[in-house]
Motif scaffolding. Structure first.
Motif, mmCIF file in Angstrom:
data_model
loop_
_atom_site.group_PDB
_atom_site.id
_atom_site.type_symbol
_atom_site.label_atom_id
_atom_site.label_comp_id
_atom_site.label_asym_id
_atom_site.label_seq_id
_atom_site.Cartn_x
_atom_site.Cartn_y
_atom_site.Cartn_z
ATOM 1 N N PHE A 103 46.052 36.237 56.856
ATOM 2 C CA PHE A 103 45.102 35.640 57.798
ATOM 3 C C PHE A 103 45.721 35.568 59.193
ATOM 4 O O PHE A 103 45.088 35.927 60.188
ATOM 5 C CB PHE A 103 44.708 34.238 57.326
ATOM 6 C CG PHE A 103 43.839 33.499 58.301
ATOM 7 C CD1 PHE A 103 42.470 33.718 58.353
ATOM 8 C CD2 PHE A 103 44.400 32.576 59.172
ATOM 9 C CE1 PHE A 103 41.672 33.027 59.262
ATOM 10 C CE2 PHE A 103 43.617 31.887 60.084
ATOM 11 C CZ PHE A 103 42.246 32.110 60.134
ATOM 12 N N GLY A 104 46.958 35.105 59.278
ATOM 13 C CA GLY A 104 47.602 34.989 60.579
ATOM 14 C C GLY A 104 47.841 36.331 61.228
ATOM 15 O O GLY A 104 47.588 36.509 62.425
ATOM 16 N N LEU A 105 48.312 37.313 60.446
ATOM 17 C CA LEU A 105 48.600 38.637 60.990
ATOM 18 C C LEU A 105 47.349 39.329 61.521
ATOM 19 O O LEU A 105 47.420 40.131 62.452
ATOM 20 C CB LEU A 105 49.252 39.510 59.910
ATOM 21 C CG LEU A 105 50.758 39.345 59.703
ATOM 22 C CD1 LEU A 105 51.211 40.176 58.518
ATOM 23 C CD2 LEU A 105 51.524 39.735 60.957
ATOM 24 N N SER A 106 46.214 39.035 60.915
ATOM 25 C CA SER A 106 44.979 39.689 61.339
ATOM 26 C C SER A 106 44.478 39.165 62.678
ATOM 27 O O SER A 106 43.595 39.770 63.288
ATOM 28 C CB SER A 106 43.893 39.506 60.270
ATOM 29 O OG SER A 106 43.525 38.133 60.159
ATOM 30 N N ARG A 107 45.058 38.052 63.154
ATOM 31 C CA ARG A 107 44.533 37.412 64.365
ATOM 32 C C ARG A 107 45.594 37.099 65.406
ATOM 33 O O ARG A 107 45.336 36.331 66.336
ATOM 34 C CB ARG A 107 43.789 36.127 63.978
ATOM 35 C CG ARG A 107 42.525 36.387 63.182
ATOM 36 C CD ARG A 107 41.981 35.106 62.569
ATOM 37 N NE ARG A 107 40.680 35.327 61.927
ATOM 38 C CZ ARG A 107 40.533 35.844 60.724
ATOM 39 N NH1 ARG A 107 41.589 36.194 60.014
ATOM 40 N NH2 ARG A 107 39.332 36.012 60.209
ATOM 41 N N MET A 108 46.819 37.660 65.246
ATOM 42 C CA MET A 108 47.861 37.430 66.236
ATOM 43 C C MET A 108 48.800 38.633 66.279
ATOM 44 O O MET A 108 48.827 39.441 65.341
ATOM 45 C CB MET A 108 48.648 36.152 65.906
ATOM 46 C CG MET A 108 49.511 36.241 64.656
ATOM 47 S SD MET A 108 50.463 34.725 64.346
ATOM 48 C CE MET A 108 51.611 34.769 65.706
ATOM 49 N N PRO A 109 49.562 38.789 67.358
ATOM 50 C CA PRO A 109 50.495 39.921 67.456
ATOM 51 C C PRO A 109 51.541 39.876 66.354
ATOM 52 O O PRO A 109 52.004 38.808 65.945
ATOM 53 C CB PRO A 109 51.132 39.738 68.837
ATOM 54 C CG PRO A 109 50.187 38.874 69.592
ATOM 55 C CD PRO A 109 49.557 37.969 68.590
ATOM 56 N N ALA A 110 51.942 41.050 65.887
ATOM 57 C CA ALA A 110 52.946 41.122 64.825
ATOM 58 C C ALA A 110 54.281 40.542 65.280
ATOM 59 O O ALA A 110 55.018 39.953 64.492
ATOM 60 C CB ALA A 110 53.124 42.567 64.374
ATOM 61 N N ALA A 111 54.608 40.714 66.587
ATOM 62 C CA ALA A 111 55.872 40.178 67.095
ATOM 63 C C ALA A 111 55.904 38.660 66.961
ATOM 64 O O ALA A 111 56.907 38.069 66.561
ATOM 65 C CB ALA A 111 56.072 40.590 68.550
ATOM 66 N N TRP A 169 45.166 28.503 65.404
ATOM 67 C CA TRP A 169 45.067 28.627 63.944
ATOM 68 C C TRP A 169 45.856 29.774 63.340
ATOM 69 O O TRP A 169 46.467 29.617 62.281
ATOM 70 C CB TRP A 169 43.591 28.724 63.529
ATOM 71 C CG TRP A 169 42.866 27.424 63.728
ATOM 72 C CD1 TRP A 169 41.912 27.152 64.665
ATOM 73 C CD2 TRP A 169 43.064 26.214 63.004
ATOM 74 N NE1 TRP A 169 41.495 25.852 64.578
ATOM 75 C CE2 TRP A 169 42.186 25.241 63.546
ATOM 76 C CE3 TRP A 169 43.896 25.839 61.956
ATOM 77 C CZ2 TRP A 169 42.131 23.945 63.074
ATOM 78 C CZ3 TRP A 169 43.835 24.537 61.474
ATOM 79 C CH2 TRP A 169 42.967 23.610 62.029
ATOM 80 N N PRO A 170 45.883 30.963 63.948
ATOM 81 C CA PRO A 170 46.700 32.027 63.350
ATOM 82 C C PRO A 170 48.176 31.649 63.231
ATOM 83 O O PRO A 170 48.808 31.910 62.205
ATOM 84 C CB PRO A 170 46.506 33.206 64.310
ATOM 85 C CG PRO A 170 45.181 32.951 64.936
ATOM 86 C CD PRO A 170 45.098 31.472 65.096
ATOM 87 N N GLY A 171 48.722 31.033 64.271
ATOM 88 C CA GLY A 171 50.109 30.608 64.209
ATOM 89 C C GLY A 171 50.327 29.565 63.131
ATOM 90 O O GLY A 171 51.331 29.598 62.406
ATOM 91 N N GLY A 176 52.174 28.004 57.791
ATOM 92 C CA GLY A 176 51.817 27.589 56.438
ATOM 93 C C GLY A 176 52.391 28.526 55.385
ATOM 94 O O GLY A 176 52.826 28.091 54.318
ATOM 95 N N ALA A 177 52.425 29.839 55.697
ATOM 96 C CA ALA A 177 53.032 30.804 54.770
ATOM 97 C C ALA A 177 54.528 30.535 54.626
ATOM 98 O O ALA A 177 55.073 30.577 53.515
ATOM 99 C CB ALA A 177 52.794 32.231 55.269
ATOM 100 N N CYS A 178 55.196 30.253 55.749
ATOM 101 C CA CYS A 178 56.623 29.923 55.693
ATOM 102 C C CYS A 178 56.857 28.687 54.840
ATOM 103 O O CYS A 178 57.811 28.628 54.047
ATOM 104 C CB CYS A 178 57.168 29.694 57.097
ATOM 105 S SG CYS A 178 57.189 31.164 58.146
#
Length: 370
Positions: A103-111, A169-171, A176-178
């Motif tokens: 979810f986060g990767l789909s809405r924020m830069p990969a870096a 929210w993406p961050g 949350g994954a961490c």
């Protein structure tokens, strides 16, 4: 008066734990550049599912082969009270965390996501220290800080790259994954004496099946069979074997120290990318390697010894009687007696004991400090 006991196996146990954790990190770190080669032919979500399934299926086949060769049925060695910990580890780190990351990767830069993923080792250590009461000292904290700083340097965006936070929210999802993986690491510590291959197999099969279902639901296209087989083989080595070694390291080092060594995985991945993919050897990579080497040295050179108490305990795990691998905590009697150096697994009791020797927060040293 406490008795003095400093078995040579304590140093051997430390070195074995460090080796296991670093090899686990090497295998997992290698997955990033190798998986990058496969991403051209499959979706990230489906690739994640195939990696997990490759881990679970490969370990299931290995356990079946081991059972046939030994003539003994494969068992988990899990105690009744450990099943909830395993279930919590699977769903926090194997199911929940990957969904949040996607979810986060789909809405924020990969870096930006890569930077945030470095929080996993920090959160793992903080949970181990302050929630699960695993001991640490200034040297260990500095070592963890050096390793994490090296990981941040390794993943810091290059010149001209900008973190575009269009939403909070993406961050938060990546954080949350961490947290999910940090909980997974600490929950897995609770079942570290069980059969490590069973723990890793269960995570691979269940998490892989769930991720596969989710990938299909979002419209992922099934890749060619060579890609499927390559992903499965990579998952078996970088997720399955790596996780088995990680669980074994937990027995010797505890959660925070194992996670600190495992945090060098990004460096191994970056180094392999230089060799395999021809990426540039940057000053950041050299600096990160130096910081991580400093952190590992601070941990390796730790010496922790004091008078401590062992409460009565009943559990089951593989242990050795006599010889250089005897940890001094398995002096129970067998009828008939077993030869010196015998390694086996069975339910056994530990009598209360107070003594002094160098030790680490392994499976038999989870006492409180202070």
């Amino acid at each position: 008066m406490p008795s003095s006991l400093t078995p040579p196996s304590q140093n051997a146990s430390l070195h074995q734990g460090i080796t296991l954790a670093l090899v686990a990190a090497l295998l997992f770190g290698a997955s990033t550049p190798l998986a990058k080669l496969l991403l051209a032919d499959t979706s990230p979500w489906l690739l994640a599912a195939l990696l997990y399934l490759g881990s679970g299926i490969g370990l299931a086949a290995w356990r079946a082969l081991r059972a046939v060769r030994s003539g003994e049925a494969a068992t988990s060695h899990l105690q009744a009270g450990e099943w909830p910990w395993l279930a919590a580890a699977i769903f926090s780190g194997g199911v929940g965390a990957p969904v949040l990351l996607m979810f986060g990767l789909s809405r924020m830069p990969a870096a930006g996501a890569s930077l945030l993923l470095n929080l996993e080792s920090v959160l793992t250590a903080l949970l181990a220290w302050f929630v699960f009461r695993e001991n640490f000292d200034r040297r260990i904290a500095l070592g963890m800080g050096a390793i994490v700083l090296g990981s941040v340097v390794l993943n810091w965006p290059g010149q001209g790259m900008r973190l575009d936070w269009s939403s909070l929210w993406p961050g938060l999802a990546v954080i949350g994954a961490c947290l999910g993986w940090a909980l997974d690491n600490n929950f897995t510590r609770k079942v570290a004496l069980a059969d490590a291959s069973f723990v890793a197999m269960s995570k691979g099969l269940i998490a892989g099946a769930v991720n596969l279902l989710l990938a299909m639901l979002v419209g992922a296209q099934w890749p060619t069979w060579p890609i499927v087989l390559a992903a499965g083989a990579l998952g078996f080595a970088s997720y399955g074997v790596s996780l088995v070694l990680f669980v074994l390291a937990l027995r010797h080092l505890g959660t925070a120290r194992t996670s600190a060594y495992f945090a060098v995985a990004p460096f191994f991945g970056a180094a392999l990318a230089v060799l395999l993919l021809g990426e540039a050897l940057t000053p950041g990579l050299v600096l990160a390697g130096g910081l991580m080497a400093l952190g590992v040295w601070l941990h390796v050179s730790e010496r922790h010894a004091h008078a401590h108490d062992h409460e009565a305990m009943h559990h089951s795990h593989r242990h050795v009687h006599g010889g250089p691998k005897d940890d001094g905590h398995h002096d129970h009697v067998h009828e008939p007696p077993v030869p010196i150096g015998t390694q086996h697994s069975h339910p056994h009791d530990h009598a209360p004991l107070r003594h002094t020797h160098a030790h680490f927060p392994d499976a038999h040293h989870r006492h409180r400090h202070g």
